[in-house]
Each structure stands twice: as C-alpha cells, then as structure tokens.
Design a protein around this motif. Structure first.
Motif, PDB file in Angstrom:
ATOM      1  N   GLY A 122       4.195   5.885   6.198  1.00  0.00           N
ATOM      2  CA  GLY A 122       3.500   5.002   7.151  1.00  0.00           C
ATOM      3  C   GLY A 122       4.029   5.246   8.556  1.00  0.00           C
ATOM      4  N   LEU A 123       5.341   5.495   8.663  1.00  0.00           N
ATOM      5  CA  LEU A 123       5.950   5.736   9.975  1.00  0.00           C
ATOM      6  C   LEU A 123       5.469   7.062  10.561  1.00  0.00           C
ATOM      7  CD1 LEU A 123       9.585   4.627   9.105  1.00  0.00           C
ATOM      8  CD2 LEU A 123       7.916   3.373  10.478  1.00  0.00           C
ATOM      9  N   TYR A 124       5.139   7.983   9.662  1.00  0.00           N
ATOM     10  CA  TYR A 124       4.659   9.296  10.125  1.00  0.00           C
ATOM     11  C   TYR A 124       3.358   9.139  10.912  1.00  0.00           C
ATOM     12  CZ  TYR A 124       2.973  14.106   9.895  1.00  0.00           C
ATOM     13  OH  TYR A 124       2.500  15.349  10.213  1.00  0.00           O
ATOM     14  N   TRP A 125       2.526   8.202  10.455  1.00  0.00           N
ATOM     15  CA  TRP A 125       1.219   8.041  11.108  1.00  0.00           C
ATOM     16  C   TRP A 125       1.223   7.003  12.221  1.00  0.00           C
ATOM     17  CZ3 TRP A 125      -1.764  11.894  10.512  1.00  0.00           C
ATOM     18  CH2 TRP A 125      -1.785  12.604   9.314  1.00  0.00           C
ATOM     19  N   LEU A 173       3.033  -4.388   3.248  1.00  0.00           N
ATOM     20  CA  LEU A 173       4.046  -3.321   3.299  1.00  0.00           C
ATOM     21  C   LEU A 173       3.314  -2.010   3.078  1.00  0.00           C
ATOM     22  CD1 LEU A 173       6.750  -1.850   3.079  1.00  0.00           C
ATOM     23  CD2 LEU A 173       6.998  -2.736   0.768  1.00  0.00           C
ATOM     24  N   ILE A 174       3.440  -1.095   4.013  1.00  0.00           N
ATOM     25  CA  ILE A 174       2.644   0.137   3.909  1.00  0.00           C
ATOM     26  C   ILE A 174       3.490   1.380   4.176  1.00  0.00           C
ATOM     27  CG2 ILE A 174       1.808  -0.167   6.313  1.00  0.00           C
ATOM     28  CD1 ILE A 174      -0.863   1.132   5.290  1.00  0.00           C
ATOM     29  N   GLY A 175       3.306   2.389   3.335  1.00  0.00           N
ATOM     30  CA  GLY A 175       3.887   3.687   3.663  1.00  0.00           C
ATOM     31  C   GLY A 175       4.701   4.393   2.593  1.00  0.00           C
ATOM     32  N   SER A 176       5.409   3.639   1.735  1.00  0.00           N
ATOM     33  CA  SER A 176       6.335   4.298   0.802  1.00  0.00           C
ATOM     34  C   SER A 176       5.603   5.315  -0.079  1.00  0.00           C
ATOM     35  CB  SER A 176       7.007   3.243  -0.096  1.00  0.00           C
ATOM     36  OG  SER A 176       7.296   2.084   0.637  1.00  0.00           O
ATOM     37  N   GLY A 177       5.962   6.570   0.036  1.00  0.00           N
ATOM     38  CA  GLY A 177       5.387   7.625  -0.797  1.00  0.00           C
ATOM     39  C   GLY A 177       3.890   7.808  -0.616  1.00  0.00           C
ATOM     40  N   LEU A 178       3.369   7.454   0.546  1.00  0.00           N
ATOM     41  CA  LEU A 178       1.906   7.504   0.761  1.00  0.00           C
ATOM     42  C   LEU A 178       1.404   8.931   0.980  1.00  0.00           C
ATOM     43  CD1 LEU A 178      -0.080   5.163   0.842  1.00  0.00           C
ATOM     44  CD2 LEU A 178       0.145   5.112   3.328  1.00  0.00           C
ATOM     45  N   ASP A 179       2.314   9.820   1.348  1.00  0.00           N
ATOM     46  CA  ASP A 179       1.999  11.215   1.656  1.00  0.00           C
ATOM     47  C   ASP A 179       1.478  11.345   3.096  1.00  0.00           C
ATOM     48  OD1 ASP A 179       1.941  13.915   1.244  1.00  0.00           O
ATOM     49  OD2 ASP A 179       0.824  13.828  -0.627  1.00  0.00           O
ATOM     50  N   ARG A 180       1.200  12.583   3.488  1.00  0.00           N
ATOM     51  CA  ARG A 180       0.834  12.794   4.901  1.00  0.00           C
ATOM     52  C   ARG A 180      -0.532  13.457   5.024  1.00  0.00           C
ATOM     53  NH1 ARG A 180       6.701  14.415   7.500  1.00  0.00           N
ATOM     54  NH2 ARG A 180       7.682  12.465   6.894  1.00  0.00           N
ATOM     55  N   VAL A 233       0.882  -1.170   0.000  1.00  0.00           N
ATOM     56  CA  VAL A 233       0.000   0.000   0.000  1.00  0.00           C
ATOM     57  C   VAL A 233       0.919   1.219   0.000  1.00  0.00           C
ATOM     58  CG1 VAL A 233      -1.817   1.209   1.251  1.00  0.00           C
ATOM     59  CG2 VAL A 233      -1.732  -1.295   1.262  1.00  0.00           C
ATOM     60  N   ALA A 234       1.000   1.861  -1.139  1.00  0.00           N
ATOM     61  CA  ALA A 234       2.040   2.891  -1.271  1.00  0.00           C
ATOM     62  C   ALA A 234       1.698   3.841  -2.413  1.00  0.00           C
ATOM     63  CB  ALA A 234       3.381   2.212  -1.559  1.00  0.00           C
ATOM     64  N   GLY A 235       2.411   4.946  -2.439  1.00  0.00           N
ATOM     65  CA  GLY A 235       2.289   5.891  -3.551  1.00  0.00           C
ATOM     66  C   GLY A 235       1.144   6.868  -3.388  1.00  0.00           C
ATOM     67  N   SER A 236       1.311   7.997  -4.034  1.00  0.00           N
ATOM     68  CA  SER A 236       0.284   9.043  -4.005  1.00  0.00           C
ATOM     69  C   SER A 236       0.490   9.885  -5.270  1.00  0.00           C
ATOM     70  CB  SER A 236       0.482   9.912  -2.764  1.00  0.00           C
ATOM     71  OG  SER A 236       1.800  10.428  -2.764  1.00  0.00           O
TER      72      SER A 236
END
Ligand SMILES: NC(=O)C1=CN([C@@H]2O[C@H](COP(=O)(O)OP(=O)(O)OC[C@H]3O[C@@H](n4cnc5c(N)ncnc54)[C@H](OP(=O)(O)O)[C@@H]3O)[C@@H](O)[C@H]2O)[C@@H](O)CC1
Ligand SMILES: Nc1ncnc2c1ncn2[C@@H]1O[C@H](COP(=O)(O)OP(=O)(O)O)[C@@H](O)[C@H]1O
Ligand SMILES: [K+]
Length: 497
Positions: A351-354, A320-327, A250-253
C-alpha cells in the motif's frame, strides 16, 4: 509523561556554550565529562587496562582526561591517536600535554598495520572510543574508519565504551559499543535505529546541576510503560464485539498469501471485535482453516472493493490496506479505491508503494513504513542518517507515521516525536510487520487516537518479541507467534493500571 527527553546535538552543544558563558571553563567541562565517565568505568568489573582511541577534536580531549584519571588510579593505559599529535587543539591539546607529563604511552595509529592494531586492542580489557563526538560530519573517513573497523573486529572478549556517541553513529560503519556515556543530554543520533543499536547501554553524564532548563524543549520523548498504559482502549465488562471495533483488511495476492492472514491475526489478537479480510481466493481458501474467526470477502477487482467498503463501513471503522497486496495494476486499482475510504486508514507494505500517486492520496492516514519503504516515499532519500527528519517529513505529508526498526519512532503533525524503546531482533522475521499493522489497526478501531494507537501497537509488538526471545531464543520465531503473544502483553499492561 515520558521521563527521557532527547535533544538534537545542537541543543546539547548550545548547553556547553551557555555553561561556558556562565563562567564554567571549557577545560572544566571536559574534566567533568572525563570524571563522570571514569566514575562509571570504575563501577564495572573490568581488568584495569584501557586503550583510549582519541580523535583530533574535543571528543579526543575527553579521552585524554579519561586516560589521565585511569592512570592516576593505577590502571594500565595506552592512548592511540588517529592523527598527528600536533593536530589536537584548544582544551584537547592542553589535556594531551598534561598526559605527556605522565608515564602513559601515546602513539599514533597511522604507522601501525592491521596486525599491530589487533595486538594493541587485544592487550587491553577496555577500549574507549573517543574518536568522534558531536562534531562528526558524515560517515567516518580515513584513519578513523580504519580504527573503527579494527575495534569491531576485536571486540569479542573486550569491553567497548563510547564517549558521548559511538563514532559513526550518524552513518557508515560505527563503533559497536557495550556502553555509551553521553554528556550533558540524551542526543538524538543515539535515540533510534543505527546509532541506538551501536550505543548499547546509554548512560547520561550530567554536566551541571542547572543544565536541564538550559537545554530547552526536547526534540523527542522516549515512552515508558506508564505512558503507554494511558493509551490503552477503554474496555468494559459488558463490552460486546461491536464495541471492540472492526477492521476491514484489504491485503494479500496470489504471490503473497501469508501477509493478509498475519495482519488479520494481529488485529484479532490485539482485541478487534471484527476482522473482515478482503482478498484473492488463494488467500481466502486457507483463511477458514487458519483463522476461522475472521470473515472472508472475495476481492476480484477494484469494483468489488467499492461494494465491500460500502457493505462494511458501518461495522468497520478502520481500513487496513497493503500487506502483501503486490505491485501490479490490480493492487494499484485497489489502493485508488481504498484511498476513498472516509474513515481512518492504515497503509502498510505494498500500500505504501502506491501511496502518493496522483489518484491515491487519502486525506489523513496512518503509515507504518520500515526504512526502505520510508526511503521510497521520500523519493529515495535514506532515513538512516536522520530518522526523525524522515518521520516528520512523512507526517507532514500524510498524517501519522510509525517509522519501524530498532527503537521505532512515532511522528504526527502536532506532537513531539515519540521513541518506542521496545523490541529486538527477535522481530526481524517475515510477516512481523504485518502482525504489527493488524494490531495498530485494531487499536485505532477501538477508538485510540492515531499516534497513540501506533505507539501502543509498536510497544505491545516489541514486548511480545522480547518475551518470545527470552523464552525461545531470538532467532527463528514465527510472526504468528508474535501475534499470539499480544493478549498476554495487553493483559500485563491492563493489569498494571
Ligand atoms: N565545550 C564543549 O563543546 C564540550 C565538548 N565535549 C566533547 O567534545 C565533543 C565535540 O567535539 P568537537 O566539536 O571538537 O568534535 P569531535 O566530535 O571531536 O570531532 C571533530 C574531529 O573529528 C574530525 N571529523 C569530523 N568528521 C569526521 C569524519 N566523518 N571522519 C573522520 N574524521 C572526522 C574532525 O576533523 P576535520 O573535519 O577537522 O578534518 C575533527 O578533528 C563532544 O562530542 C564531547 O565529547 C565535552 O568535552 C564537553 C565540553
Ligand atoms: N532488531 C530489531 N529491533 C526491534 N524491532 C525490530 C527489529 N527488527 C525488526 N523489528 C520490528 O519488526 C517489524 C518488521 O516489520 P517489516 O520489516 O515490515 O517486516 P515484514 O515486511 O516481513 O512484515 C517492525 O515492527 C520492526 O520495528
Ligand atoms: K566517540
């Protein structure tokens, strides 16, 4: 397992104290350190002139021994004190007095301006940093800091050797050494990150043949190739793709399109049998052309993720979650749903941000933060000074942690932290971490236990970077090239089994 044990400073200092209790004098220990370092120096092709920078503590005392022994072997030696000579105490003072009986110039640095310092540094081939050792508290201050800056300014064309640890290893500007001769035991401040990068090649100077058991339990273990080989997933000749393991990514935006593609590429290049990429149309539109082997799942909103997770759960064991997901709020919603994944999950990038929000607390997960992300997760506390403590704190809170950077660390709840001694600046390029998280997720999906998957992923990623750096140079490598190198690295590791 792992032949290089690393110890907290206190344990090596306790070793010194025990040896002294057992009848070896402090003066003799200092002599052994100096002698060991001089033996090392004499094996190097150097021009027989040394400037010894000495501090007011025992590290400076080691420097005085080195000065005397080099002088006895006919070297040109100058000693530069960061302090008034009268401040040296105890064994260091004894060695300074001995030096006074020899024709060695001993000068204080405080009345020399920058030009004079530069001249002094430039007129010696070897610079020995004996300013600060294990007694350093915080970033270098005052005259010590000024001397460190001067050494770094003049280090081209010189050789720089640090005694015990490079001054400034625990923060601030530190001496950039070519060699560090560390006494008694391998010390944590130079095991990873800032301190390790300053240390250059590290050489152990043994203090006593009976020292090893006195050091006690190591605080970290440096992995070797034969260790990580044992972490490789079990593959069989009749493997089908279902047995290789699947990853749901789950990634990208709209804003960050490449990260998701690189994570999927990292997963497939590390041997995943299935990579499903749930992302925005802007990312999926290019997926078919750039990575046709991955499966595309359009991800409009959080509700869509629930459906996708349910659909793929039986074939993808890892999220796997987070790469380039945005904030933005969309990313937050996706992380909330992602945290309900009932299998292993790996959190990276945004993902680490959230992570850690009240409604985003996955039960037991893997994290791959760099220092900035680790600092944010730790409420702003910088991990630079103590990467071990930072990784351990994150492991206590979340499960398994790969703290990235030069000589990355792996920490878990029940194990001594591992140091992964592979990788260099070739890897400091955009998207390199996305490739790594994809690779680690694939190894998890292949059934490798969490900490081992993180260590093996970081090892292979590091070796890929080193190989590319050797072949094409360390600057300007593209992250997808690191991914594309992974099969060859895995082949080498597998072949060595
Ligand atoms: N028997 C043994 O133990 C053996 C020890 N051995 C050797 O001793 C070393 C440890 O010696 P150590 O404990 O004397 O401390 P050391 O690293 O010299 O520093 C203290 C001095 O630094 C100063 N200072 C501190 N922080 C500072 C800063 N941020 N910025 C600027 N200044 C700072 C501090 O000043 P103060 O704080 O007192 O003003 C004090 O003057 C160890 O690494 C090994 O090399 C070996 O010989 C084997 C036997
Ligand atoms: N100088 C270096 N030495 C070793 N590894 C490095 C170095 N610089 C970067 N790396 C590695 O490269 C990766 C970079 O990850 P990250 O900072 O998350 O990049 P990005 O966000 O662009 O994907 C990490 O695995 C890190 O350990
Ligand atoms: K030093």
């Amino acid at each position: 397992m792992a032949v290089i044990p690393w110890y907290a400073n206190e344990k090596v200092r306790a070793l010194d104290a025990r040896l002294i209790e057992s009848g070896v004098s402090g003066l003799e220990l200092m002599e052994r350190v100096g002698r060991g370092i001089v033996d090392f120096i004499l094996k190097q092709p150097l021009a027989r002139s040394a400037l010894i920078l000495a501090g007011a503590g025992s590290n400076g005392g080691d420097g005085f021994v080195i000065a005397r022994l080099l002088m006895e072997r006919g070297w040109k030696v100058t000693v530069l004190l960061s302090h008034a000579a009268s401040r040296s105490q105890g064994d260091a003072a004894v060695n300074l007095t001995r030096l006074g009986e020899m024709p060695v110039p001993v000068v204080e640095s405080r009345d020399r301006d920058e030009t004079a310092l530069t001249e002094l540094l430039n007129s010696h081939d070897l610079v020995v940093d004996a300013l600060l050792g294990t007694g350093a508290a915080g970033a270098p201050r005052g005259e010590t800091a000024r001397l460190i800056a001067a050494v770094n300014r003049c280090r081209f064309g010189r050789h720089v050797l640090a005694v015990d640890v490079p001054s400034g290893a625990e923060g601030g500007e530190g001496v950039e050494a070519q060699w560090t001769c560390t006494a008694g035991g391998w010390k944590l401040p130079i095991a990873t990150g800032h301190g390790a990068a300053l240390a250059g090649e590290t050489v152990l100077i043994p203090l006593d043949e009976n020292a090893a058991p006195l050091l006690g339990v190591p605080d970290a273990l440096e992995l070797e190739e034969r260790d990580v080989r044992n972490f490789l997933p079990r593959r069989r000749i009749d493997d089908h793709k279902g047995r290789r393991g699947g990853v749901l990514i789950v990634a990208g935006s709209k804003r960050y399109r490449g990260a998701a593609l690189l994570a999927a590429r990292g997963a497939l290049r590390a041997g995943a049998g299935l990579a499903v990429l749930a992302s925005v149309p802007e990312v999926l539109d290019v997926l078919a052309a750039s990575l046709p082997e991955a499966i595309a799942e359009p991800l409009e909103d959080a509700a869509a993720l629930e459906r996708i997770m349910a659909k793929w759960r039986s074939r993808c064991s890892v999220l796997l979650i987070g790469s380039g997901l945005d904030r933005d709020s969309r990313a937050r919603g996706l992380c909330r749903i992602g945290s309900q994944w009932d299998g292993p999950s790996l959190w990276d990038g945004d993902g680490l941000y959230w992570l850690g929000e009240d409604d985003i607390k996955p039960v037991r997960c893997c994290l791959t933060p760099h220092e900035g992300e680790a600092a944010a997760l730790l409420g702003g506390r910088s991990p630079v000074r103590d990467r071990f403590e930072a990784a351990a704190a994150l492991a206590r809170q979340y499960g398994s942690v790969l703290l990235k950077g030069y000589r990355s660390l792996v920490a878990g709840l029940e194990q001594t932290p591992w140091i992964v001694p592979r990788g260099d600046r070739t890897l400091s390029v955009p998207g390199s971490g996305d490739v790594l998280s994809g690779a680690c997720a694939a190894l998890l999906a292949a059934g490798v236990p969490a900490e081992k998957a993180l260590a093996l992923g970081a090892w292979c990623h590091g070796v890929s970077g080193e190989a590319l750096g050797r072949m094409q140079g360390q600057d300007g490598i593209l992250a997808h090239e690191v991914a594309d190198c992974l099969p060859a690295v895995l082949k080498e590791l597998n072949g060595a089994c």
